[in-house]
Design an enzyme around this catalytic site. Structure first.
Site, mmCIF file in Angstrom:
data_model
loop_
_atom_site.group_PDB
_atom_site.id
_atom_site.type_symbol
_atom_site.label_atom_id
_atom_site.label_comp_id
_atom_site.label_asym_id
_atom_site.label_seq_id
_atom_site.Cartn_x
_atom_site.Cartn_y
_atom_site.Cartn_z
ATOM 1 N N PHE A 137 5.971 -25.068 17.056
ATOM 2 C CA PHE A 137 5.644 -24.339 15.831
ATOM 3 C C PHE A 137 4.114 -24.272 15.723
ATOM 4 O O PHE A 137 3.434 -25.287 15.897
ATOM 5 C CB PHE A 137 6.261 -24.995 14.598
ATOM 6 C CG PHE A 137 6.061 -24.150 13.375
ATOM 7 C CD1 PHE A 137 6.832 -23.021 13.184
ATOM 8 C CD2 PHE A 137 5.068 -24.434 12.460
ATOM 9 C CE1 PHE A 137 6.628 -22.191 12.084
ATOM 10 C CE2 PHE A 137 4.843 -23.613 11.362
ATOM 11 C CZ PHE A 137 5.635 -22.497 11.175
ATOM 12 N N ASP B 128 8.015 -33.813 14.332
ATOM 13 C CA ASP B 128 8.027 -32.854 13.231
ATOM 14 C C ASP B 128 9.493 -32.528 12.948
ATOM 15 O O ASP B 128 10.175 -31.930 13.787
ATOM 16 C CB ASP B 128 7.236 -31.601 13.603
ATOM 17 C CG ASP B 128 7.135 -30.624 12.427
ATOM 18 O OD1 ASP B 128 7.977 -30.706 11.502
ATOM 19 O OD2 ASP B 128 6.230 -29.772 12.452
#
Lengths: 400, 400
Positions: free
Chosen positions: A123, A193
């Protein structure tokens, strides 16, 4: 799956009543909860209480009546979703800011280890923030490599391995325990994450022996647009790691107003500024709205929704890029199509809200809290019709 | 000032009708708007619209319908309060995080200048964050000195002078133009923390030639508890300075999802994560509620309220530590008293809400938007009675 079959599956679904806990607009099939979770009904009252009573009536006194402790309290409510102890999680700032804090802290642990390893195509904010964070530590270097080169890239100069548990595009999931072991075997820390996994699939940070994690409150936790993020540090590391954004709210005694910074105990030190209470209260309400729901039941239903959508995609002839094995993915499904952008626009026009991810990905969140089998069947029907409209049309050129 | 005289002054006050724009609880005289501004009535509807329509009904589509542009849009509404152009201000993160970004950016400008000069006793987060920020740049050093040693401390190794425009305890104000010149004469930049001045007194950053500023949305701007903060960079510096917390929302093309960070244009690069929209919308409503109010009128009334309170303090025998000249202070008044903590507790008990600042300061915000002369007269009467109760009582020992 016919519409009748889908309705029968909804009628037999033990999670079906959860849908009533959310506001879902008429005429919309909402398959984008992996980007922004919908409004929980209970949040309406919680928000009103925060604004009208806590702010409007109690004013400054509310800081002593629950606001000051909210980052730790709400963190404690996230803990069961990620396999953490309540005192290992705090809610503060954004995922981006929390990544920054933890990457800098990890790099400072051992001057001989200066490299952060991550994945190309991670990301974007993870890579962007890592780029900024490594520049804050002497010798700090970010090395992003493709997934199949990750294992070899981790070595005795690696300070930190930074991975997204579930990939935001493909839905592919890392084996958290195995990759945590791989990092530890090389003497490195690992930072997960969890933005695309928390609240969607089972996560067990402590079971995996993970070191650090961050995650997002506005997707599967339904905390509202731009909800505050969370930050996890395993108890064994808490006394050693320091927050580079050393703001007053992370001070051991914020209201002693001393000139010198003194890091707060436990997770308190990861706070920086004053918590945004309207946003905090909405996140807490979102968590409270699903506190009784077992993640295993969500994951099971999510897998069934995925299978139904994947079968429809196969019938349409769409290329599914999400892993078929539920153990290897998150809870969204993704297809590649050269006309993805136009197809998603047409779907949204018809009230089926998923999202488009550059350059050619159709992404649909299958959040079992409020998505049913009939939703999937209707979305698949609309998708089939729209894809058929694009058959034989030349793919668009690259976007300038 | 008798109660009758105070009522007569309120009746003659052209700003008096502004009070009706705020929710003020019955039985409370609120003199703490310098810590948390009260709830503007218009915020109720704005909050409902954000939660029920923008989030509840429009869902993810709201990002394109106003949310994505909110940091710059709301920044533009702060600009006139601080003497900035609309494209020099952005609303993002907390004051603490914004201080961090700007201090690191300033230190990276010239490797020969490694020192940040600030004032001992500055608001703690300014010093704490500076301590953390200087550690992110090779050779970075924070030097905090007393106010009377500041001018001599600024030299050719100074990268940045970091000052709070109005002191949070004493209300003393720096001459912004003079101190900006002093910094520039030495080749340094200056960063103003406007938390205790924005919305309370006239601020003219561009008139003073200032370089950078941060400030708070939850005090005089009435943006709600923990409202997002703002950040100003003078247009001439915008292309050169980089945000160390390089998150995806500050990227030139956040939705291109590229691996490499590329700083956004103008102020956009100072964004980091996803903006907390419930908090953003409340801040915007707070700004809209006072957009038509001239700061000069507020400052004039604030000075009159101050004079009335200061005269009452003199009559009680309290030591006022705020400057008497309005040009040299902000809009709050502060007294020293050895029993300050107990006195403030007794005042709050009686519905007069100010605050206590360690170790011996009584602080009262005189926010002219909603504080009237009768409020000041009543607060002074209560204060006189409570102080009389403490006469002859030995001061408490130091707090352990």
């Amino acid at each position: 799956m016919t519409l009748d079959e889908a309705r029968a599956r909804d009628a037999a679904d033990p999670l079906r009543p959860l849908r009533d806990r959310f506001v879902l607009p008429d005429g919309v099939i909402y398959l984008d909860g992996n980007s922004l979770g919908p409004l929980p009904r209970a949040t309406l009252a919680a928000n009103r209480d925060l604004v009208e009573r806590q702010w409007g009536e109690r004013l400054i006194r509310s800081w002593d009546e629950g606001w000051m402790g909210s980052p730790a309290r709400i963190g404690g409510k996230i803990a069961p979703w990620i396999g953490a102890d309540a005192d290992e999680v705090i809610v503060t700032d954004s995922t981006s800011a929390n990544l920054f804090k933890l990457i800098v802290a990890a790099l400072r642990r051992d001057p001989a280890r200066t490299v952060v390893i991550s994945e190309t195509g991670n990301f974007p904010t993870d890579l962007h923030i890592a780029e900024g964070a490594v520049a804050c530590v002497p010798g700090g270097t970010l090395r992003a490599v493709p997934r199949d080169a990750l294992a070899d890239a981790i070595d005795d100069r690696t300070a930190l391995v930074l991975l997204s548990h579930v990939h935001y595009k493909t839905s592919a999931r890392f084996d958290m325990a195995a990759w945590t072991r791989r990092a530890h075997d090389a003497g490195a820390l690992i930072l997960w994450d969890l933005s695309h996994s928390v609240g969607a699939i089972p996560v067990d940070l402590n079971g995996a022996g993970a070191d650090m994690a961050v995650g997002c409150g506005y997707k599967f936790l339904n905390g509202g647009p731009g909800a505050p993020a969370f930050l996890y540090v395993a108890e064994r590391h808490q006394a050693q790691l320091a927050n580079p954004i050393s703001g007053w709210m992370g001070h051991a005694r914020p209201f002693a107003f001393t000139d010198a910074y003194e890091a707060g105990a436990g997770m308190e030190r990861w706070r920086a500024g004053t918590p945004p209470m309207l946003a905090m209260a909405a996140l807490e309400a979102g968590l409270d709205a699903i506190a009784d729901v077992p993640i295993e039941a969500l994951a099971t239903k999510s897998a069934a929704l995925f299978d139904a959508f994947a079968a429809a995609g196969d019938a349409i002839g769409l290329k599914c890029i999400a892993p078929r094995d539920p153990a290897e993915r998150g809870s969204h499904i993704a297809f590649r199509h050269p006309h993805a952008c136009a197809i998603m626009a047409a779907l949204v026009e018809r009230g089926v809200i998923g999202d488009f991810r550059d350059p050619d990905i159709l992404r649909f969140g299958l959040t079992p809290l409020y998505v049913g089998f009939e939703d999937v069947a209707r979305a698949a029907l609309a998708l089939a019709e729209i894809v058929a409209d694009h058959r034989g049309v030349a793919p668009p050129g690259p976007i300038a």
